[in-house]
Design an enzyme around this catalytic site. Structure first.
Site, PDB file in Angstrom:
ATOM      1  N   VAL A   1       0.871  -1.169   0.000  1.00 44.44           N
ATOM      2  CA  VAL A   1       0.000   0.000   0.000  1.00 44.44           C
ATOM      3  C   VAL A   1       0.908   1.219   0.000  1.00 44.44           C
ATOM      4  O   VAL A   1       2.082   1.137   0.354  1.00 44.44           O
ATOM      5  CB  VAL A   1      -0.971   0.028   1.210  1.00 44.44           C
ATOM      6  CG1 VAL A   1      -2.030  -1.058   1.092  1.00 44.44           C
ATOM      7  CG2 VAL A   1      -0.221  -0.088   2.520  1.00 44.44           C
ATOM      8  N   SER A   2       0.352   2.358  -0.402  1.00 46.91           N
ATOM      9  CA  SER A   2       1.184   3.552  -0.586  1.00 46.91           C
ATOM     10  C   SER A   2       1.501   4.314   0.690  1.00 46.91           C
ATOM     11  O   SER A   2       2.532   4.951   0.800  1.00 46.91           O
ATOM     12  CB  SER A   2       0.516   4.498  -1.578  1.00 46.91           C
ATOM     13  OG  SER A   2       0.398   3.875  -2.822  1.00 46.91           O
ATOM     14  N   THR A   3       0.586   4.289   1.660  1.00 51.36           N
ATOM     15  CA  THR A   3       0.803   5.090   2.872  1.00 51.36           C
ATOM     16  C   THR A   3       0.673   4.236   4.122  1.00 51.36           C
ATOM     17  O   THR A   3       0.019   3.188   4.115  1.00 51.36           O
ATOM     18  CB  THR A   3      -0.204   6.254   2.958  1.00 51.36           C
ATOM     19  OG1 THR A   3      -1.529   5.720   3.016  1.00 51.36           O
ATOM     20  CG2 THR A   3      -0.074   7.185   1.763  1.00 51.36           C
TER      21      THR A   3
ATOM     22  N   GLN B   1      -2.814   3.107   5.451  1.00 45.87           N
ATOM     23  CA  GLN B   1      -3.616   2.142   4.692  1.00 45.87           C
ATOM     24  C   GLN B   1      -3.388   0.740   5.250  1.00 45.87           C
ATOM     25  O   GLN B   1      -2.373   0.458   5.884  1.00 45.87           O
ATOM     26  CB  GLN B   1      -3.252   2.185   3.209  1.00 45.87           C
ATOM     27  CG  GLN B   1      -3.686   3.468   2.536  1.00 45.87           C
ATOM     28  CD  GLN B   1      -3.236   3.517   1.080  1.00 45.87           C
ATOM     29  OE1 GLN B   1      -2.091   3.265   0.767  1.00 45.87           O
ATOM     30  NE2 GLN B   1      -4.165   3.857   0.202  1.00 45.87           N
TER      31      GLN B   1
END
Length: 182
Positions: A9-11, A14
């Site tokens: 996931v990007s962050t 998340q």
């Protein structure tokens, strides 16, 4: 021949739970996870470890190709690396299986669309910033140095750049830059 999973996931806020469950259901024996942007391979330690560890006959499983890479260049590079090692790539939510001709073709198409989506998002972001600047909403960072105070100390107190910099806790080069611009 082992089946490995990769979830991303990007962050940090998340959650990886949905990806983890899908990879478990796909029979992944080991799942590597990370919370980092997929726009490049830099900083993706878990992916690097996994790519170094995979061997001939293994399979790498992701939920979707955009979990593996966000640009066609990165996706193609990873696919070439996997192919050269004899590793198959599969996606649980997309009909991707690089072990078949149709799977390879679909893989290429999805990669192009993932990159297209990323480019559109960047364009929208730049358009939003330009509009905000035009509307006077986006003005950048506020000045951290009081220009009038620098000028006052120079003109009224006769202090030099070093004394002004020390008194205000700023770099001497900043004082010089401000004095030269006025």
């Amino acid at each position: 021949m082992a089946i490995y999973g990769y979830a991303r996931v990007s962050t940090t806020d998340q959650d990886l739970t949905i990806q983890r469950k899908a990879l478990d259901a796909a029979g992944c024996e080991i799942i590597r996870e990370e919370k980092v942007s997929g726009t490049s391979r830099q900083g993706r330690v878990e992916l690097k470890t996994l790519l170094e560890f995979l061997r001939d006959g293994d399979t790498l499983v992701v939920t979707r190709l955009d979990r593996l890479a966000r640009s066609m260049d990165d996706l193609s590079s990873i696919a070439r690396e996997l192919h050269s090692k004899g590793v198959a790539l599969k996606a649980t939510e997309q009909p991707v299986d690089t072990g078949t001709a149709a799977g390879k073709a679909f893989f290429q198409m999805l990669g192009v669309f993932a990159e297209f989506e990323t480019n559109l998002r960047k364009e929208r972001q730049l358009e939003g910033i330009a509009k905000a600047k035009a509307d006077g909403v986006y003005k950048g960072r506020k000045a951290s140095i009081d220009v009038n105070e620098v000028k006052r100390m120079r003109n009224e107190e006769g202090k030099g750049a070093t004394e002004i910099a020390r008194a205000l806790g700023i770099a001497r080069t900043s004082v010089y830059r401000l004095l030269e611009s006025s």
